[in-house]
Design a protein around this motif. Structure first.
Motif, mmCIF file in Angstrom:
data_model
loop_
_atom_site.group_PDB
_atom_site.id
_atom_site.type_symbol
_atom_site.label_atom_id
_atom_site.label_comp_id
_atom_site.label_asym_id
_atom_site.label_seq_id
_atom_site.Cartn_x
_atom_site.Cartn_y
_atom_site.Cartn_z
ATOM 1 N N MET A 140 37.807 55.299 64.157
ATOM 2 C CA MET A 140 38.973 55.756 64.920
ATOM 3 C C MET A 140 39.800 56.818 64.193
ATOM 4 O O MET A 140 40.178 57.829 64.778
ATOM 5 N N GLU A 141 40.077 56.584 62.920
ATOM 6 C CA GLU A 141 41.014 57.453 62.206
ATOM 7 C C GLU A 141 40.472 58.856 61.961
ATOM 8 O O GLU A 141 41.241 59.814 61.889
ATOM 9 N N GLU A 142 39.162 59.012 61.823
ATOM 10 C CA GLU A 142 38.594 60.314 61.465
ATOM 11 C C GLU A 142 38.798 61.356 62.551
ATOM 12 O O GLU A 142 39.059 62.534 62.261
ATOM 13 N N THR A 143 38.692 60.936 63.817
ATOM 14 C CA THR A 143 38.799 61.893 64.921
ATOM 15 C C THR A 143 39.950 61.596 65.873
ATOM 16 O O THR A 143 40.261 62.423 66.737
ATOM 17 N N GLY A 144 40.564 60.412 65.728
ATOM 18 C CA GLY A 144 41.601 60.025 66.679
ATOM 19 C C GLY A 144 41.037 59.404 67.944
ATOM 20 O O GLY A 144 41.782 59.021 68.840
ATOM 21 N N ARG A 145 39.718 59.319 68.015
ATOM 22 C CA ARG A 145 39.038 58.683 69.149
ATOM 23 C C ARG A 145 38.092 57.613 68.625
ATOM 24 O O ARG A 145 37.633 57.682 67.499
ATOM 25 N N ILE A 146 37.786 56.645 69.463
ATOM 26 C CA ILE A 146 36.860 55.589 69.077
ATOM 27 C C ILE A 146 35.430 56.078 69.233
ATOM 28 O O ILE A 146 35.053 56.602 70.289
ATOM 29 N N ARG A 147 34.656 55.921 68.193
ATOM 30 C CA ARG A 147 33.253 56.335 68.245
ATOM 31 C C ARG A 147 32.410 55.394 67.394
ATOM 32 O O ARG A 147 32.912 54.749 66.468
ATOM 33 N N PRO A 148 31.113 55.299 67.701
ATOM 34 C CA PRO A 148 30.246 54.388 66.954
ATOM 35 C C PRO A 148 30.192 54.765 65.472
ATOM 36 O O PRO A 148 30.254 55.942 65.108
ATOM 37 N N ALA A 149 30.087 53.752 64.626
ATOM 38 C CA ALA A 149 29.984 53.982 63.188
ATOM 39 C C ALA A 149 29.393 52.747 62.520
ATOM 40 O O ALA A 149 29.451 51.641 63.072
ATOM 41 N N THR A 150 28.830 52.947 61.363
ATOM 42 C CA THR A 150 28.331 51.848 60.544
ATOM 43 C C THR A 150 29.312 51.606 59.399
ATOM 44 O O THR A 150 29.708 52.553 58.713
ATOM 45 N N VAL A 151 29.707 50.375 59.241
ATOM 46 C CA VAL A 151 30.692 50.011 58.219
ATOM 47 C C VAL A 151 30.047 49.046 57.226
ATOM 48 O O VAL A 151 29.415 48.066 57.624
ATOM 49 N N ASP A 152 30.206 49.342 55.952
ATOM 50 C CA ASP A 152 29.689 48.470 54.892
ATOM 51 C C ASP A 152 30.809 47.580 54.378
ATOM 52 O O ASP A 152 31.889 48.069 54.009
ATOM 53 N N VAL A 153 30.556 46.282 54.360
ATOM 54 C CA VAL A 153 31.522 45.304 53.852
ATOM 55 C C VAL A 153 30.855 44.524 52.718
ATOM 56 O O VAL A 153 29.838 43.869 52.920
ATOM 57 N N THR A 154 31.444 44.634 51.535
ATOM 58 C CA THR A 154 30.887 43.966 50.360
ATOM 59 C C THR A 154 31.838 42.869 49.894
ATOM 60 O O THR A 154 32.991 43.148 49.549
ATOM 61 N N ILE A 155 31.359 41.637 49.914
ATOM 62 C CA ILE A 155 32.157 40.492 49.469
ATOM 63 C C ILE A 155 31.780 40.188 48.025
ATOM 64 O O ILE A 155 30.615 39.945 47.706
ATOM 65 N N LEU A 156 32.779 40.238 47.147
ATOM 66 C CA LEU A 156 32.536 40.085 45.722
ATOM 67 C C LEU A 156 32.751 38.630 45.273
ATOM 68 O O LEU A 156 33.219 37.794 46.035
ATOM 69 N N LYS A 157 32.405 38.376 44.034
ATOM 70 C CA LYS A 157 32.482 37.011 43.503
ATOM 71 C C LYS A 157 33.932 36.534 43.421
ATOM 72 O O LYS A 157 34.844 37.313 43.143
ATOM 73 N N PRO A 158 34.160 35.243 43.645
ATOM 74 C CA PRO A 158 35.516 34.688 43.571
ATOM 75 C C PRO A 158 36.124 34.827 42.175
ATOM 76 O O PRO A 158 35.419 34.799 41.171
ATOM 77 N N ILE A 159 37.438 34.966 42.160
ATOM 78 C CA ILE A 159 38.194 35.014 40.906
ATOM 79 C C ILE A 159 39.220 33.890 40.928
ATOM 80 O O ILE A 159 39.966 33.736 41.900
ATOM 81 N N ASP A 160 39.264 33.111 39.859
ATOM 82 C CA ASP A 160 40.267 32.058 39.741
ATOM 83 C C ASP A 160 41.552 32.676 39.194
ATOM 84 O O ASP A 160 41.576 33.157 38.052
ATOM 85 N N PRO A 161 42.633 32.709 39.993
ATOM 86 C CA PRO A 161 43.870 33.358 39.532
ATOM 87 C C PRO A 161 44.493 32.682 38.319
ATOM 88 O O PRO A 161 45.324 33.283 37.626
ATOM 89 N N ALA A 162 44.078 31.455 38.028
ATOM 90 C CA ALA A 162 44.627 30.741 36.877
ATOM 91 C C ALA A 162 44.081 31.271 35.555
ATOM 92 O O ALA A 162 44.607 30.935 34.492
ATOM 93 N N THR A 163 43.044 32.108 35.620
ATOM 94 C CA THR A 163 42.407 32.591 34.396
ATOM 95 C C THR A 163 43.026 33.873 33.861
ATOM 96 O O THR A 163 42.598 34.378 32.810
ATOM 97 N N MET A 164 44.028 34.431 34.552
ATOM 98 C CA MET A 164 44.649 35.675 34.110
ATOM 99 C C MET A 164 46.062 35.790 34.656
ATOM 100 O O MET A 164 46.459 35.014 35.525
ATOM 101 N N THR A 165 46.813 36.736 34.141
ATOM 102 C CA THR A 165 48.160 36.965 34.653
ATOM 103 C C THR A 165 48.078 37.649 36.016
ATOM 104 O O THR A 165 47.017 38.179 36.395
ATOM 105 N N GLN A 166 49.186 37.655 36.741
ATOM 106 C CA GLN A 166 49.178 38.296 38.050
ATOM 107 C C GLN A 166 48.910 39.793 37.915
ATOM 108 O O GLN A 166 48.184 40.370 38.731
#
Length: 232
Positions: free
Chosen positions: A188-214
């Motif tokens: 949508m954002e590239e042309t201002g109109r909706i058009r077909p596209a392929t989107v890559d979504v990469t889910i990474l390994k979990p991080i325990d927030p207790a192991t580091m500072t914010q």
């Protein structure tokens, strides 16, 4: 342009069709409600993606634990990031959203039932209160999605991540799962109109927030996502 017109007409017409499912969501509580709203939202989101011609290539689903809530943290390239994550991640979840979205009829009801956190950027007190409510929602078993850039990059560089939203993870103790989204701005954002596209979504390994500072958590997640989206 025709696809765009049809898509927005469909968007407006399909929302009332979800109304008969609202009583079922309202009479459920906690995990049962989250699972129910996930099914409705997932069906709705996938219908929007199909009509827009969006193909999603997702990797890393094995990193999502099935038995506990998590905080997904993703970069934000375009408006279609929301239906992509709603439709393709098969786990009950809610979003942090700007409070203006709460003005959209029907959508606002479903978002509140899902446990979405509405942030008023102009009202610090309201924002803090909303964040505290979001922490309780996570502890209640609902996962949360955060876009810490605060705005869409629209295909530009990944913006600096705002540390405040990471409080949801550090205060709830939930695992953080970084998500890198590449190509959604082309829908949508590239042309201002909706058009077909392929989107890559990469889910990474979990991080325990207790192991580091914010601060370290923010830097780590931002860098991991940038390495995939920008190759840096």
């Amino acid at each position: 342009m025709l696809r765009t017109i049809i898509w927005f007409i469909f968007f407006g017409l399909v929302l009332p069709l979800t109304l008969p499912f609202l009583p079922g969501a309202k009479r459920r509580t906690h995990a049962a409600r989250y699972a129910y709203t996930q099914k409705v939202a997932q069906t709705w989101a996938n219908s929007l993606l199909r009509l827009a011609g969006v193909k999603v290539r997702m990797t890393g689903q094995e990193h999502i634990p099935a038995d506990q809530p998590v905080v997904f943290i993703a970069n934000h390239q375009g408006n279609f990031d929301v239906p992509i994550l709603l439709g393709k991640i098969d786990k009950p979840k809610a979003f942090i959203s700007k409070i203006e979205v709460n003005k959209i009829p029907i959508v606002n009801v479903w978002m509140n039932l899902m446990g979405c956190v509405m942030i008023d950027r102009k009202d610090r007190r309201q924002s803090l209160k909303a964040i505290r409510a979001g922490i309780e929602t996570i502890k209640d078993g609902q996962s949360m999605i955060i876009f810490p850039e605060g705005t869409r990059s629209k295909g530009g560089p990944v913006a600096e991540f705002k540390a405040g939203s990471f409080t949801l993870a550090t205060s709830s103790g939930a695992l953080v799962i970084p998500i890198a989204i590449s190509g959604s701005y082309r829908v949508m954002e590239e042309t201002g109109r909706i058009r077909p596209a392929t989107v890559d979504v990469t889910i990474l390994k979990p991080i325990d927030p207790a192991t580091m500072t914010q601060k370290e958590l923010v830097q780590t997640v931002e860098q991991q996502i940038k390495e995939i989206v920008e190759g840096v």
